[in-house]
Design an enzyme around this catalytic site. Sequence first.
Site, PDB file in Angstrom:
ATOM      1  N   LYS A 156       0.831  -1.199   0.000  1.00  0.00           N
ATOM      2  CA  LYS A 156       0.000   0.000   0.000  1.00  0.00           C
ATOM      3  C   LYS A 156       0.869   1.254   0.000  1.00  0.00           C
ATOM      4  CE  LYS A 156      -3.886   1.872   2.730  1.00  0.00           C
ATOM      5  NZ  LYS A 156      -4.740   1.591   3.904  1.00  0.00           N
ATOM      6  N   SER A 171      -9.428   1.838   2.527  1.00  0.00           N
ATOM      7  CA  SER A 171      -8.423   2.639   1.847  1.00  0.00           C
ATOM      8  C   SER A 171      -7.359   1.807   1.120  1.00  0.00           C
ATOM      9  CB  SER A 171      -7.749   3.581   2.849  1.00  0.00           C
ATOM     10  OG  SER A 171      -7.058   2.857   3.864  1.00  0.00           O
ATOM     11  N   SER A 172      -7.301   0.502   1.392  1.00  0.00           N
ATOM     12  CA  SER A 172      -6.329  -0.347   0.685  1.00  0.00           C
ATOM     13  C   SER A 172      -6.931  -0.826  -0.634  1.00  0.00           C
ATOM     14  CB  SER A 172      -5.939  -1.546   1.562  1.00  0.00           C
ATOM     15  OG  SER A 172      -5.518  -1.138   2.845  1.00  0.00           O
ATOM     16  N   ILE A 183      -7.959   0.900   9.699  1.00  0.00           N
ATOM     17  CA  ILE A 183      -8.351   1.629  10.907  1.00  0.00           C
ATOM     18  C   ILE A 183      -9.869   1.683  11.064  1.00  0.00           C
ATOM     19  CG2 ILE A 183      -8.422   3.939   9.873  1.00  0.00           C
ATOM     20  CD1 ILE A 183      -7.162   5.010  12.470  1.00  0.00           C
ATOM     21  N   GLY A 184     -10.600   1.304  10.011  1.00  0.00           N
ATOM     22  CA  GLY A 184     -12.054   1.294  10.111  1.00  0.00           C
ATOM     23  C   GLY A 184     -12.666   0.280   9.164  1.00  0.00           C
ATOM     24  N   GLY A 185     -11.767  -0.559   8.581  1.00  0.00           N
ATOM     25  CA  GLY A 185     -12.203  -1.540   7.594  1.00  0.00           C
ATOM     26  C   GLY A 185     -11.382  -1.461   6.322  1.00  0.00           C
ATOM     27  N   SER A 186     -10.249  -0.763   6.380  1.00  0.00           N
ATOM     28  CA  SER A 186      -9.491  -0.433   5.167  1.00  0.00           C
ATOM     29  C   SER A 186      -8.804  -1.604   4.486  1.00  0.00           C
ATOM     30  CB  SER A 186      -8.441   0.649   5.487  1.00  0.00           C
ATOM     31  OG  SER A 186      -9.064   1.849   5.829  1.00  0.00           O
TER      32      SER A 186
END
Length: 585
Positions: free
Chosen positions: A148, A223-224, A244-247
Amino acid sequence: MLSREQLPLGMEPSWKALLTATACSISASVLLLKWVSSRRVQKKIQKAKLRRDTSFQRAENAVQQFVEKYPAADAAAILSLPLSELTKKLEEGSLSPETVLYTYMGKAVEVSKKLNCATEFLLESCDQLAEAEDHREGLLYGVPVSIKDNLAYKGHDSTCGVICRLEQPAEMDSVVVQVLKKQGAIPFVKTNVPQALLSYDCSNPIFGQTVNPHNPQKTSGGSSGGEGALIAGGGSILGLGTDIGGSIRIPSSFCGICGFKPTVNRLSMRGSSSSCQGQKSVLPSLGPMARDVNSLALCMKALLCEEMFTLDPRVPPIPFNEQVYLSSKPLRIGYYENDGYHMPSPSMGRALRETRELLEKAGHTLVPFTPPQIVHAMHELALRGILADGGTTLLSNLKEGPIDPSFRDQIIPYFLPNMAKKILSFLLQPLYPRMAGAMQAICGVSSVSELWRQHTDIEEYCYEFMAEWRKRDLDVLLSPIIGPAYNFRYCGKLTSALSYSMLYNLLNLPAGVVPVTMVTEDDEEELKHFQGNFGDIWDRFFKKAVAGGQGLPVAVQCVSLPWQDELCLQFMREVEQLVRDRGNV
């Protein structure tokens, strides 16, 4: 000197004209400064795109030279191998690291031209081949790995999708990149992310929008998201993301691959960048993404070695427990279909029910579970914690350059003064209580003592959640994960849907996703009648976001208690095997 009365007619000073001239000069100066700043930003973006395009061209040239030199290499056969078989062939010498690297590099170029998922090829990977034999004993010897964007690789930017971080190349590799190299892996490409990372879309003003490999009219998630798209598209066999929240889990769900978020600090985060550095309420985790669960487990086993424990002494020296991972004992599994905060889409609910039935038939015990105080957890603990400073740190990363359209709806409220947020919350409360609570939460905290109380509340909630877990004597937990992939421009409008993933960042529980089914025509028909839990704007947006998803992958989420990462992976492997035996994915 003449007095005002002695001045000839028409020569009296015109204060109005003077003020007008001054205002015009100031306005012109401001416009000039904005123009200069805009030009500077555009030049930085153009340079970044040129670096990307140059790396693509150099990668294509390197692949072409290899193909001309070794025309007999069977790229299709290599790309079809699962990681376990690929590592075996590399170890026994029937495939060389050079052949595998250039095969995947060629495929990654091809995939990224379609999906816009790679930001830069790491041409140092070609030089690394010369040292490959020195790491022949490594568990990932000769395996090309994608990383990433926010993971440091010496000499390359970690942009986080924001312009202010361009032209700041890393001075050294991140710890995980160093460990990958030590284990014989070859990091060869960096992948795209959303602006400032704190989004589950995958678009930024520098590199643009990454699209879904199953449907280019849908997002890859984030985000990934660059990782998810590249792996699902066949351009990488193994990747590393952050969550951090499902990334990790959301793009894995959207793209139809497996992704795993370990316990925080099970893998070193040293050398990873963030747009909210210093925030401690909800902590990020680094983990693997791949086509199957065995690949995730192999990556964890390779990274959890003495090298990592030496490079980052804060990482507990706990090697991978293969005995737990390979265990086949029946499990006691908690499950829920609706968390009470965000109603699942029809395909999400069906995926959960079908997986539960498969597990019951396989001899596991399934126990209903309800996450306690989910609204309180999402608003007062997770959202208020991540934005404890009212979003100031996040917004500071956005000062230079434009806001990406995919991110704009999410952050508009962050710019408002707290008083305006509180007034809006008050006005929304009668009709849209969920949205009112979220608006109140993004005010953050007002003092250090309030932040400490918030941290205490999080700790107490973790114990409350685990008490419910222990009361039911659970081994693991099965839940939905957001899906299917969204239409563009909806992620920023729908932070509500993060409840299924962010809860386990807040609790610091290992969690991973496994694709189990695809959206059917019946799911689409049922979606037409979707009302949601609250019937508010977010529920209506969600219905539009997932519409048109027939044929897209849908996953479930597997969860375990902290530091029981291997048990979580074992559960994921069991789900994956049962679904394969059924034959529907």
